[in-house]
Design a protein around this motif. Structure first.
Motif, short mmCIF file in Angstrom:
data_model
loop_
_atom_site.label_atom_id
_atom_site.label_comp_id
_atom_site.label_asym_id
_atom_site.label_seq_id
_atom_site.Cartn_x
_atom_site.Cartn_y
_atom_site.Cartn_z
N MET A 1 0.84 -1.19 0.00
CA MET A 1 0.00 0.00 0.00
C MET A 1 0.88 1.24 0.00
N SER A 2 0.58 2.21 -0.86
CA SER A 2 1.40 3.40 -0.95
C SER A 2 1.23 4.29 0.27
N ASP A 3 2.27 5.04 0.59
CA ASP A 3 2.26 5.95 1.72
C ASP A 3 1.65 7.27 1.27
N PRO A 4 0.54 7.70 1.88
CA PRO A 4 -0.10 8.95 1.44
C PRO A 4 0.79 10.17 1.61
N ARG A 5 1.77 10.08 2.50
CA ARG A 5 2.68 11.21 2.71
C ARG A 5 3.54 11.49 1.49
N THR A 6 3.76 10.47 0.68
CA THR A 6 4.64 10.63 -0.48
C THR A 6 3.97 10.20 -1.79
N THR A 7 2.65 10.09 -1.78
CA THR A 7 1.90 9.76 -2.99
C THR A 7 1.21 11.02 -3.49
N PRO A 8 1.65 11.55 -4.64
CA PRO A 8 1.12 12.83 -5.12
C PRO A 8 -0.29 12.71 -5.69
N SER A 9 -1.26 12.59 -4.79
CA SER A 9 -2.65 12.48 -5.17
C SER A 9 -3.52 12.95 -4.01
N ASN A 10 -4.59 13.66 -4.33
CA ASN A 10 -5.53 14.07 -3.28
C ASN A 10 -6.96 13.63 -3.61
N GLY A 11 -7.10 12.71 -4.55
CA GLY A 11 -8.42 12.25 -4.96
C GLY A 11 -8.97 13.02 -6.13
N ARG A 12 -8.73 14.33 -6.12
CA ARG A 12 -9.19 15.17 -7.23
C ARG A 12 -8.17 15.19 -8.36
N VAL A 13 -6.89 15.26 -7.99
CA VAL A 13 -5.82 15.28 -8.99
C VAL A 13 -4.69 14.38 -8.52
N ALA A 14 -4.02 13.76 -9.48
CA ALA A 14 -2.86 12.93 -9.17
C ALA A 14 -1.81 13.17 -10.23
N HIS A 15 -0.56 12.87 -9.89
CA HIS A 15 0.50 13.01 -10.88
C HIS A 15 0.29 11.97 -11.98
N THR A 16 0.71 12.33 -13.21
CA THR A 16 0.49 11.44 -14.34
C THR A 16 1.16 10.07 -14.17
N SER A 17 2.21 10.01 -13.35
CA SER A 17 2.88 8.73 -13.12
C SER A 17 1.98 7.73 -12.40
N LEU A 18 0.88 8.23 -11.80
CA LEU A 18 -0.02 7.36 -11.05
C LEU A 18 -1.24 6.93 -11.86
N ASN A 19 -1.32 7.39 -13.10
CA ASN A 19 -2.46 7.03 -13.96
C ASN A 19 -2.50 5.52 -14.14
N GLY A 20 -3.62 4.93 -13.77
CA GLY A 20 -3.76 3.49 -13.86
C GLY A 20 -3.56 2.77 -12.54
N SER A 21 -2.96 3.46 -11.55
CA SER A 21 -2.75 2.83 -10.25
C SER A 21 -3.46 3.57 -9.12
N VAL A 22 -3.77 4.85 -9.34
CA VAL A 22 -4.49 5.64 -8.35
C VAL A 22 -5.65 6.34 -9.03
N GLU A 23 -6.83 6.27 -8.43
CA GLU A 23 -8.01 6.91 -9.01
C GLU A 23 -7.99 8.41 -8.72
N ALA A 24 -8.30 9.20 -9.73
CA ALA A 24 -8.39 10.65 -9.58
C ALA A 24 -9.27 11.20 -10.70
N GLU A 25 -9.82 12.40 -10.48
CA GLU A 25 -10.65 13.02 -11.51
C GLU A 25 -9.80 13.41 -12.72
N ARG A 26 -8.55 13.78 -12.46
CA ARG A 26 -7.65 14.12 -13.56
C ARG A 26 -6.21 13.88 -13.12
N TYR A 27 -5.32 13.88 -14.11
CA TYR A 27 -3.90 13.64 -13.86
C TYR A 27 -3.10 14.81 -14.43
N SER A 28 -2.01 15.14 -13.77
CA SER A 28 -1.24 16.32 -14.17
C SER A 28 0.25 16.06 -14.06
#
Length: 278
Positions: A1-28
């Motif tokens: 399980m990823s550590d939220p302290r170092t996972t660039p995602s807040n549910g609304r947006v996530a870093h593009t490197s997480l596309n496919g592994s973390v759910e978000a409304e958009r990726y940046s």
């Protein structure tokens, strides 16, 4: 399980490197910004609790903006959180970093004029010129040359760096001479010596150094961990740590600290680690 302290995602947006592994409304991909004030709090949510701090010139990858706060990830250690948008500006490539506990930015290359602001150890600046014993930086201010070192230069003794912070007020989430906590002190010292170091004590315990056998003597630079606390040995018997008992960075005999911490705070020592230092 990823550590939220170092996972660039807040549910609304996530870093593009997480596309496919973390759910978000958009990726940046995000945009690199840097801190433009002496210290900026990194909080767990807009107007939330302080989790860490960044100092002047440190870079922050902004992924989203919300209610006057920028959400993103610190370059220093990958820590994720929110910083006031007004504390950030466009990133400048740093050429030097501050190696004194604190220093001043002068409007002129003259120690007798009133400085405009104070910067702290670890701050990063872009030098654009020289004037006598001063360096001119990208803001137009002047700094004492003695307080700067080239951006890639590093020290060899973490304990010597920790000595610079003696007497610094204890501050939960603090990372500077203005205020610092136990893991912030260890991180500042190790980064200054070119040793990668995460932000929190549990992260540090998981990745730093090699376990020291229980019957082996301790030495300068060894790290002592408790559940929720960390300190650095200045000698075989003396601990140097930022702590809430003294409300400061202080020396304390390890046997005294261990007995007090076990009885009143974090329990028994969980590990002793030795770093590969030069």
């Amino acid at each position: 399980m990823s550590d939220p302290r170092t996972t660039p995602s807040n549910g609304r947006v996530a870093h593009t490197s997480l596309n496919g592994s973390v759910e978000a409304e958009r990726y940046s991909e995000g945009r690199w910004m840097m801190v433009q004030q002496p210290i900026a709090n990194l909080t767990d949510k807009p107007r939330g609790a302080r989790a860490s701090q960044l100092v002047f010139g440190e870079r922050f990858l902004v992924l989203d903006n919300e209610d006057g706060f920028a959400f993103g990830q610190a370059e220093r250690d990958g820590y994720v959180g929110y910083i006031l948008q007004g504390a950030l500006t466009g990133a400048e490539p740093a050429t030097h970093w501050v190696i004194s506990p604190a220093t001043h930015l002068y409007p002129k290359a003259n120690i007798k004029v009133s400085p405009d602001v104070c910067l702290y150890f670890g701050s990063q600046v872009k030098v654009t010129g020289e004037s006598g014993a001063f360096k001119r930086i990208h803001t137009g201010h002047f700094m004492p040359t003695q307080h700067l070192m080239p951006i890639k230069a590093r020290f060899a003794d973490p304990v010597g760096i920790a000595d610079l912070f003696l007497g610094t007020p204890y501050l939960w989430g603090g990372t500077s001479r203005w205020g610092i906590d136990c893991s912030g002190l260890v991180q500042a010292c190790l980064l200054a010596c070119g040793i990668d170091c995460p932000r929190d004590s549990d992260q540090q315990e998981a990745v730093l150094g090699e376990d020291i056998p229980g019957d082996a003597a301790l030495k300068r630079g060894d790290l002592i961990f408790w559940k929720g606390h960390v300190g650095m040995m200045a000698s075989d018997r003396m601990l140097l740590h930022a702590n809430a008992h003294h409300m400061a960075t202080a020396y304390e005999p390890l046997k005294d600290a261990a007995a007090r911490i076990e009885a009143n705070e974090f329990g028994a020592i969980t590990s002793r680690k030795r770093l590969a230092l030069g």
